[in-house]
Write a protein that holds these residues in place. Sequence first.
Motif, mmCIF file in Angstrom:
data_model
loop_
_atom_site.group_PDB
_atom_site.id
_atom_site.type_symbol
_atom_site.label_atom_id
_atom_site.label_comp_id
_atom_site.label_asym_id
_atom_site.label_seq_id
_atom_site.Cartn_x
_atom_site.Cartn_y
_atom_site.Cartn_z
ATOM 1 N N LEU A 217 -1.170 12.618 3.051
ATOM 2 C CA LEU A 217 -2.352 13.230 3.632
ATOM 3 C C LEU A 217 -2.871 12.149 4.843
ATOM 4 O O LEU A 217 -3.270 12.325 5.804
ATOM 5 C CB LEU A 217 -3.693 13.581 2.910
ATOM 6 N N VAL A 218 -2.491 11.018 4.409
ATOM 7 C CA VAL A 218 -2.779 9.796 5.386
ATOM 8 C C VAL A 218 -1.812 8.802 5.105
ATOM 9 O O VAL A 218 -1.537 8.483 3.800
ATOM 10 C CB VAL A 218 -4.246 9.061 5.586
ATOM 11 N N LYS A 219 -1.081 7.983 5.666
ATOM 12 C CA LYS A 219 0.082 7.117 5.408
ATOM 13 C C LYS A 219 0.090 5.907 6.369
ATOM 14 O O LYS A 219 -0.477 5.920 7.349
ATOM 15 C CB LYS A 219 1.334 7.537 5.303
ATOM 16 N N GLU A 220 0.641 4.736 5.709
ATOM 17 C CA GLU A 220 0.888 3.612 6.605
ATOM 18 C C GLU A 220 1.957 3.837 7.717
ATOM 19 O O GLU A 220 2.579 4.512 7.306
ATOM 20 C CB GLU A 220 1.173 2.455 5.629
ATOM 21 N N GLY A 221 1.869 2.861 8.645
ATOM 22 C CA GLY A 221 2.808 3.006 9.517
ATOM 23 C C GLY A 221 3.776 1.951 9.370
ATOM 24 O O GLY A 221 3.581 1.006 8.582
ATOM 25 N N ALA A 222 4.814 1.614 10.228
ATOM 26 C CA ALA A 222 5.951 0.400 10.098
ATOM 27 C C ALA A 222 5.320 -0.904 10.303
ATOM 28 O O ALA A 222 5.684 -1.981 9.871
ATOM 29 C CB ALA A 222 6.720 0.894 11.154
ATOM 30 N N GLU A 223 3.865 -0.916 10.968
ATOM 31 C CA GLU A 223 3.313 -2.109 11.241
ATOM 32 C C GLU A 223 2.678 -2.801 10.089
ATOM 33 O O GLU A 223 1.974 -4.003 10.056
ATOM 34 C CB GLU A 223 2.151 -2.056 12.412
ATOM 35 N N SER A 224 2.651 -2.079 9.076
ATOM 36 C CA SER A 224 2.027 -2.586 7.581
ATOM 37 C C SER A 224 2.575 -4.042 7.158
ATOM 38 O O SER A 224 3.265 -4.526 7.569
ATOM 39 C CB SER A 224 2.333 -1.812 6.560
ATOM 40 N N VAL A 225 1.205 -4.724 6.710
ATOM 41 C CA VAL A 225 1.687 -6.304 6.418
ATOM 42 C C VAL A 225 2.161 -6.161 4.868
ATOM 43 O O VAL A 225 2.301 -7.316 4.375
ATOM 44 C CB VAL A 225 0.373 -7.142 6.461
ATOM 45 N N TYR A 226 2.431 -4.993 4.300
ATOM 46 C CA TYR A 226 2.835 -5.118 2.769
ATOM 47 C C TYR A 226 4.406 -4.963 2.769
ATOM 48 O O TYR A 226 4.833 -4.580 1.582
ATOM 49 C CB TYR A 226 2.067 -3.620 2.391
ATOM 50 N N THR A 227 5.250 -5.461 3.634
ATOM 51 C CA THR A 227 6.553 -5.704 3.453
ATOM 52 C C THR A 227 6.760 -6.510 2.261
ATOM 53 O O THR A 227 6.086 -7.290 2.223
ATOM 54 C CB THR A 227 7.396 -5.928 4.670
ATOM 55 N N CYS A 228 7.794 -6.012 1.081
ATOM 56 C CA CYS A 228 7.860 -6.801 0.238
ATOM 57 C C CYS A 228 8.779 -8.099 0.331
ATOM 58 O O CYS A 228 9.622 -7.973 1.327
ATOM 59 C CB CYS A 228 8.221 -5.874 -1.207
ATOM 60 N N LEU A 229 8.824 -9.055 -0.728
ATOM 61 C CA LEU A 229 9.379 -10.235 -0.323
ATOM 62 C C LEU A 229 10.544 -10.795 -1.437
ATOM 63 O O LEU A 229 10.293 -10.323 -2.537
ATOM 64 C CB LEU A 229 8.346 -11.336 -0.382
ATOM 65 N N VAL A 230 11.431 -11.541 -1.286
ATOM 66 C CA VAL A 230 12.233 -12.233 -2.179
ATOM 67 C C VAL A 230 11.506 -13.466 -2.495
ATOM 68 O O VAL A 230 11.162 -14.249 -1.487
ATOM 69 C CB VAL A 230 13.804 -12.550 -1.532
ATOM 70 N N VAL A 231 10.970 -13.654 -3.545
ATOM 71 C CA VAL A 231 10.179 -14.817 -4.005
ATOM 72 C C VAL A 231 10.652 -15.712 -4.959
ATOM 73 O O VAL A 231 11.441 -15.320 -5.969
ATOM 74 C CB VAL A 231 8.892 -14.219 -4.620
ATOM 75 N N VAL A 232 10.568 -16.925 -4.956
ATOM 76 C CA VAL A 232 11.234 -18.083 -5.719
ATOM 77 C C VAL A 232 10.228 -18.949 -6.064
ATOM 78 O O VAL A 232 9.309 -19.205 -5.326
ATOM 79 C CB VAL A 232 12.572 -18.524 -5.189
ATOM 80 N N PRO A 233 10.267 -19.835 -6.963
ATOM 81 C CA PRO A 233 9.585 -21.128 -6.992
ATOM 82 C C PRO A 233 9.813 -22.140 -6.072
ATOM 83 O O PRO A 233 11.036 -22.048 -5.268
ATOM 84 C CB PRO A 233 10.202 -21.531 -8.506
ATOM 85 N N ARG A 234 8.757 -22.815 -5.625
ATOM 86 C CA ARG A 234 8.757 -23.561 -4.520
ATOM 87 C C ARG A 234 10.004 -24.679 -4.600
ATOM 88 O O ARG A 234 10.681 -24.802 -3.618
ATOM 89 C CB ARG A 234 7.424 -24.244 -4.174
#
Length: 270
Positions: A217-234
């Motif tokens: 009914l309403v959706k995010e666009g490609a500009e979203s800040v919610y792209t997921c990540l590859v995350v590792v310990p520092r």
Amino acid sequence: MQRRSLILAAAGGMLLSRDALAQGGAAIGTAARPVRVGVTSGVHAQVLEQVRDVLARDNFVVKITEFGDFIQPNAALAAGDLDANTYQHQPFLDAQKAQRGYDFVPVGKTVLTVMAVFSRKLKSLADLPQGGRVAIPNDPTNGGRALLLLAQGGAITLAPGVDFRATVADITQNPKRLRFVELEAAQIARSLDDVDAAAITGNYAVPAGLNPLRDGLVKEGAESVYTCLVVVPRKDAEASWAKKLASGYAAPEIKAFVAEKFGGAVIVGA
């Protein structure tokens, strides 16, 4: 301890640091010591399986562990049971670090699973009834993400300047007196018949047969800040195996797979 230098791993000719050596001297990313990657079931797991297969061509070995919620992959990474995870976006990572003290960093992008508001009963947000029930995720970042999306669609108004940390307390106008049902993100798609509308992320919408582009009914666009990540310990931020894992998501085969499989409901991170 002597400063560790880089060595050339025999398998695949990959450059790996001595920091990446596992028990028994096997380098991380080899058959003897795969990279252990945690991921949530559904979209993220399906994409990671393709990344694993692409990287295998370079004799780079990935072992996947699937989880059913957003909390355990970080707990497992902190405990040393995983080397990386590939399911969370930056706002969620920041919240988890603040709440739980994790010392994690992103080393690359994976995919955006588009959030949308869905309904089995309505054709638009304007059709929401007085006192309607709307399900949103109960984790702080995706709950705020859902409220921002509902505000974008005109169902509510939020206080000026709020971001993904928005809560129902930040709602300044709610003309239909909507009631917000906060649920575990993984449960919302299964509860869609029990509410008037629900905000669902793409990784849970797609397995439920919902496509944000077609059904939202309403959706995010490609500009979203919610792209997921590859995350590792520092400590592993500069490890060559971490960079290799992240590079797999940029492969042309992955972009083609995501486009064909998900029809725009999932977007590979830039």
